[in-house]
Scaffold this motif. Structure first.
Motif, PDB file in Angstrom:
ATOM      1  N   HIS A 174      -1.358   1.226 -10.402  1.00 48.23           N
ATOM      2  CA  HIS A 174      -2.136   0.620  -9.453  1.00 48.23           C
ATOM      3  C   HIS A 174      -1.646   0.489  -7.885  1.00 48.23           C
ATOM      4  O   HIS A 174      -2.496   0.870  -6.946  1.00 48.23           O
ATOM      5  CB  HIS A 174      -2.430  -0.850  -9.800  1.00 48.23           C
ATOM      6  CG  HIS A 174      -3.073  -0.996 -11.195  1.00 48.23           C
ATOM      7  ND1 HIS A 174      -4.436  -0.583 -11.307  1.00 48.23           N
ATOM      8  CD2 HIS A 174      -2.562  -1.342 -12.433  1.00 48.23           C
ATOM      9  CE1 HIS A 174      -4.655  -1.120 -12.634  1.00 48.23           C
ATOM     10  NE2 HIS A 174      -3.594  -1.462 -13.145  1.00 48.23           N
ATOM     11  N   GLN A 207      -8.432   6.351 -12.726  1.00 46.58           N
ATOM     12  CA  GLN A 207      -7.489   5.670 -13.692  1.00 46.58           C
ATOM     13  C   GLN A 207      -7.534   6.769 -14.952  1.00 46.58           C
ATOM     14  O   GLN A 207      -8.653   7.001 -15.106  1.00 46.58           O
ATOM     15  CB  GLN A 207      -7.871   4.440 -14.116  1.00 46.58           C
ATOM     16  CG  GLN A 207      -7.707   3.373 -13.103  1.00 46.58           C
ATOM     17  CD  GLN A 207      -7.587   1.756 -13.708  1.00 46.58           C
ATOM     18  OE1 GLN A 207      -6.578   1.452 -14.381  1.00 46.58           O
ATOM     19  NE2 GLN A 207      -8.597   1.143 -13.421  1.00 46.58           N
ATOM     20  N   THR A 230      -2.052   7.583 -11.370  1.00 44.34           N
ATOM     21  CA  THR A 230      -3.575   7.792 -10.829  1.00 44.34           C
ATOM     22  C   THR A 230      -4.072   8.989 -10.012  1.00 44.34           C
ATOM     23  O   THR A 230      -3.040   9.630  -9.580  1.00 44.34           O
ATOM     24  CB  THR A 230      -4.034   6.387 -10.157  1.00 44.34           C
ATOM     25  OG1 THR A 230      -3.174   6.143  -9.003  1.00 44.34           O
ATOM     26  CG2 THR A 230      -3.951   5.277 -10.909  1.00 44.34           C
ATOM     27  N   ALA A 257      -2.985  -6.294 -11.572  1.00 50.53           N
ATOM     28  CA  ALA A 257      -3.544  -5.253 -11.036  1.00 50.53           C
ATOM     29  C   ALA A 257      -4.058  -5.488  -9.421  1.00 50.53           C
ATOM     30  O   ALA A 257      -3.698  -4.664  -8.665  1.00 50.53           O
ATOM     31  CB  ALA A 257      -4.897  -4.481 -11.680  1.00 50.53           C
ATOM     32  N   ARG A 273      -2.563  -3.425  -6.250  1.00 49.06           N
ATOM     33  CA  ARG A 273      -3.366  -2.703  -5.492  1.00 49.06           C
ATOM     34  C   ARG A 273      -3.360  -3.500  -3.996  1.00 49.06           C
ATOM     35  O   ARG A 273      -3.270  -2.920  -3.038  1.00 49.06           O
ATOM     36  CB  ARG A 273      -4.972  -2.850  -5.927  1.00 49.06           C
ATOM     37  CG  ARG A 273      -4.847  -1.977  -7.210  1.00 49.06           C
ATOM     38  CD  ARG A 273      -6.171  -2.051  -7.756  1.00 49.06           C
ATOM     39  NE  ARG A 273      -6.408  -1.641  -8.991  1.00 49.06           N
ATOM     40  CZ  ARG A 273      -7.585  -1.639  -9.781  1.00 49.06           C
ATOM     41  NH1 ARG A 273      -8.773  -1.896  -9.366  1.00 49.06           N
ATOM     42  NH2 ARG A 273      -7.478  -1.116 -11.376  1.00 49.06           N
ATOM     43  N   ASP A 320      -3.162  -2.346 -19.868  1.00 48.50           N
ATOM     44  CA  ASP A 320      -3.514  -2.901 -18.694  1.00 48.50           C
ATOM     45  C   ASP A 320      -3.756  -4.453 -18.554  1.00 48.50           C
ATOM     46  O   ASP A 320      -4.739  -5.060 -18.237  1.00 48.50           O
ATOM     47  CB  ASP A 320      -4.833  -2.238 -18.018  1.00 48.50           C
ATOM     48  CG  ASP A 320      -4.844  -2.323 -16.573  1.00 48.50           C
ATOM     49  OD1 ASP A 320      -3.582  -2.498 -15.715  1.00 48.50           O
ATOM     50  OD2 ASP A 320      -5.657  -1.822 -15.800  1.00 48.50           O
TER      51      ASP A 320
END
Length: 195
Positions: A19, A150, A181, A49, A53, A3
């Motif tokens: 994400h 996650q 996810t 991320a 997102r 990540d």
């Protein structure tokens, strides 16, 4: 790398979570509950991320005909409880406050819960709040947080497996792996007007 926060060189092997898909599913959940005025508490703008997102949060709103408005977005440089509290407070003090808040991570969502309580807002009756990560604190709040889980252990296992294959001089089929996810719906989200 697991990540990575910023874009790594193309030849570096990475394992991360999906994400965008997780954030999209979370916002879709809120849109299905009738929320259209959603405050977004983002993480550090330079993090990969955060970009993914944010795109995931905006997509379901756009599908529902809601254009993102800068007044409903806050970014913090350190995604912790204190900054979540501060950013949520700014959003909740707007003349027309959001009906829901989504936070970059669960720690920031905990801060948002505190900001809501300080203003006499009941979660989820007056305000829905959601996080991301599904760390232990998401189950220790009242109400328990709706969040995105996650696959942290699987990410670690995958990274070790890929590293071992590289050390054994095997060719990898993929250099960048993104693991799925899961939306975890708990008590902190509800239709507008509560349950």
């Amino acid at each position: 790398m697991i990540d990575p926060r910023t874009q790594p060189p193309k030849d570096i092997v990475t394992v991360s979570a999906a994400h965008f898909a997780g954030a999209r599913r979370l916002m879709s959940h809120l849109v299905e509950l009738g929320h259209r005025r959603v405050g977004i508490i983002g993480g550090p703008p330079e993090w990969l991320a955060n970009d993914a997102r944010m795109a995931g949060y905006v997509a379901p709103l756009a599908d529902a005909g809601v254009l993102p408005t800068p007044e409903l977005v806050r970014h913090v440089n350190e995604p912790n409880t204190e900054n979540g509290y501060r950013a949520a407070g700014e959003l909740l003090d707007l003349p027309q406050r959001p009906t829901a808040l989504v936070a970059f991570n669960d720690k920031m969502a905990v801060g948002a819960l505190a900001a809501a309580a300080e203003r006499g807002l009941r979660v989820p009756q007056d305000l829905s709040v959601a996080g991301f990560d599904d760390i232990d604190v998401s189950r220790a709040t009242t109400p328990m947080l709706t969040t995105v889980r996650q696959p942290l252990q699987e990410m670690g296992r995958m990274a070790v497996t890929m590293l071992m294959r590289l050390l054994d001089r095997h060719t990898l089929e993929a250099v960048h792996v993104s693991l799925g996810t899961e939306l975890v719906i708990r008590d902190s989200t509800a239709p507008i007007g509560g349950r």
